[in-house]
Design an enzyme around this catalytic site. Structure first.
Site, PDB file in Angstrom:
ATOM      1  N   GLU A   1      41.979  49.002   9.641  1.00 32.55           N
ATOM      2  CA  GLU A   1      40.861  48.623  10.543  1.00 32.55           C
ATOM      3  C   GLU A   1      39.642  49.456  10.697  1.00 32.55           C
ATOM      4  OE1 GLU A   1      42.155  45.931  11.429  1.00 32.55           O
ATOM      5  OE2 GLU A   1      44.246  46.431  11.999  1.00 32.55           O
TER       6      GLU A   1
ATOM      7  N   ASP B   1      38.653  40.644   4.085  1.00 33.62           N
ATOM      8  CA  ASP B   1      39.921  40.597   3.834  1.00 33.62           C
ATOM      9  C   ASP B   1      40.282  39.706   2.846  1.00 33.62           C
ATOM     10  OD1 ASP B   1      40.735  42.077   5.964  1.00 33.62           O
ATOM     11  OD2 ASP B   1      40.778  40.358   7.207  1.00 33.62           O
TER      12      ASP B   1
ATOM     13  N   ASP C   1      48.414  45.756  13.593  1.00 31.96           N
ATOM     14  CA  ASP C   1      48.431  44.321  13.532  1.00 31.96           C
ATOM     15  C   ASP C   1      49.012  43.812  14.845  1.00 31.96           C
ATOM     16  OD1 ASP C   1      48.221  43.347  10.603  1.00 31.96           O
ATOM     17  OD2 ASP C   1      49.595  45.162  10.568  1.00 31.96           O
TER      18      ASP C   1
END
Length: 499
Positions: A183, A322, A430
């Site tokens: 992150e 991503d 997550d």
């Protein structure tokens, strides 16, 4: 430095949480197999084509240890093979009602099956290693199980990072010199832990550097270098509000033919109801790719010229996304990716990796990086805010309990190893992200809670083993740990004694 316009680095972050054996639909193994079929297969195919052409330093590829474990896992390999075959069967079943869609999906599934059976049968690592060894990509590693590092105790943070880096070294034969911090989470002082682990570079989001992303910088008084994501360029592709994948002619991710599970529609418009969306047209989509390639290349060149004028030297642009965006979320993404990576050098832009940018001289001075992330608000709120206050409390308690266990000994203990493994999986970033974003939040809460409960189940046995000589109980505990490892067994080298 010799780039006529400047230097561009594309960074892809490949990550999914541990999904094998933990549900199938809609967010369990189905999530893994869709990303595998639609993103990982075509991106690797693209990189292998560049390798065959002799290209080097094409892009920087982050692969988290927990994803790598799944892409090498025999159970998951069998599962995705079945999924690819089922994709083709679903295409056949749709032929009477949707002949054009069925024919297109049949061709795509056949290519994916051929690619998998010919190249992927022994997992991802045998494909990734030659791309890394030959310098086609620079590999970024990361900590085991993808925790939000700023909220970890420093001892556990160091253990997770070492476990993750060692896992990558065992799979690929070399230890990454760079990481994708999960992150992009950063807390002041983390660079010291990176330096101790041999990490020399990592990525933060642009606002962490005050959007002064035109060069990399050493962090504090360390030799560890951080790169900032250029949001002005990156957000052209994907941002919280807009981006190329929302173009009307691209395939719509959210609209399904429910009988077959195939996706028959183009985006058409964000306010258009699914039943009113127009049929997907591959030729129109390819035309949109060409237009967006030109737009992106033009934006990179303009940004590099602007930065050169402002700072009086050749500049750097880093765009990071991503990997799963390319193909899974954005069907045309792999085509756009290849088109851009070919067009940028023709426009006078040096395309390289983060390592290549360092070698080209794009490191300027030092910086103090604030507490930050790439989440909403660029702070820690997504993983530590009011919506997940219960997570923060539970994770802090779990860490205290884990670090309070006595895990030393002359030999490895499989019960202790699995207890640590379950704790790491419970601490994955997550779960909080999915709750904050209200994306399969129930599944995320279940997964975090289940792993924490399994940790505590094993912790009871670890403490009991110290207080007596009940060999039957020890054997039962080892049997239970083996059962749990069959369900959640990444990082086979993990040694709890290192804590």
């Amino acid at each position: 430095m010799t780039g006529a316009e400047g230097t561009f680095c594309l960074v892809l972050h490949s990550h999914l949480p541990w999904l094998a054996h933990h549900g199938a639909w809609p967010v369990g193994e189905e999530w893994l197999y869709q990303a595998w079929a639609h993103s990982y297969l075509p991106v690797v195919d693209l990189l292998e084509r560049f390798a065959a052409e002799g290209r080097r330093d094409v892009l920087t590829l982050g692969v988290t240890p927990v994803l790598a474990a799944q892409l090498d896992d025999p159970y998951s390999l069998r599962g995705v093979h079945d999924w690819l075959g089922n994709w083709q069967l679903r295409a056949h079943g749709a032929a009477p009602r949707l002949p054009e869609l069925a024919a297109r999906e049949h061709r795509e599934s056949a290519v994916a099956l051929e690619r998998f059976e010919g190249r992927w049968r022994h997992g991802f690592s045998p494909l990734l290693r030659p791309l890394v060894d030959s310098g086609v990509v620079e590999l970024l590693g990361g900590p085991a199980a993808h925790p939000f590092q700023p909220l970890l105790d420093e001892r556990l943070r160091a253990f997770a990072l070492e476990t993750g880096l060692r896992d990558t070294a065992l799979r690929l034969g070399s230890r990454p010199a760079g990481i994708w911090a999960p992150e992009c989470g950063y807390a002041p002082g983390m660079e010291r832990g990176y330096a101790a682990a041999g990490v020399r570079r990592f990525l933060v989001d642009g606002p962490s550097l005050g959007n002064q992303t035109w060069a990399a910088r050493r962090v504090g008084d360390s030799d560890v270098v951080c790169f900032g994501r250029d949001l002005e360029v990156s957000y052209r592709v994907w941002s919280p509000r807009v981006g190329y994948p929302g173009h009307p002619d691209y395939r719509d991710f959210h609209t399904y033919d429910h009988a077959s599970g195939l996706k028959p529609s183009r985006v058409t418009g964000v306010e258009v109801a699914p039943q009113d969306k127009r049929p997907y047209d591959p030729e129109a989509a390819r035309a949109a790719v060409r237009g967006h390639t030109e737009d992106f290349v033009g934006a990179v060149v303009a940004r590099l010229r602007e930065l050169r004028a402002a700072h009086g030297r050749e500049a750097l642009v880093v765009a990071a996304y991503d990997t799963e965006l390319y193909g899974h979320w954005w069907h045309e993404g792999p085509l756009w990716l290849e088109s851009v990576l070919r067009a940028l050098p023709e426009a006078g832009v040096r395309v390289t990796t983060l390592r290549g940018a360092v070698e080209a001289g794009h490191v300027v001075g030092s910086v103090e990086v604030p507490a930050s992330s790439w989440g909403a608000g660029k702070d820690w709120n997504t993983w530590g805010g009011p919506q997940v206050a219960d997570f923060v409390h539970a994770n802090a308690e779990l860490q205290r309990e884990l670090l309070g266990l006595e895990l030393g000994g002359a030999v490895r203990d499989p019960v202790a190893d699995q207890a640590v493994r379950e704790a790491l999986l419970s601490l994955s970033s997550d779960w909080a992200f999915m709750v904050t974003k209200d994306s399969a939040a129930d599944y995320a809460r279940y997964r975090a809670k289940a792993h924490a409960e399994r940790f505590r189940e094993l912790a009871v046995e670890i403490r009991a083993a110290r207080g007596g000589s009940d060999l039957g109980r020890v054997d039962r505990a080892r049997g239970r740990a083996a059962e749990l490892r069959a369900l959640s067994g990444p990082f086979g080298h993990l040694d709890a004694r290192a804590l």
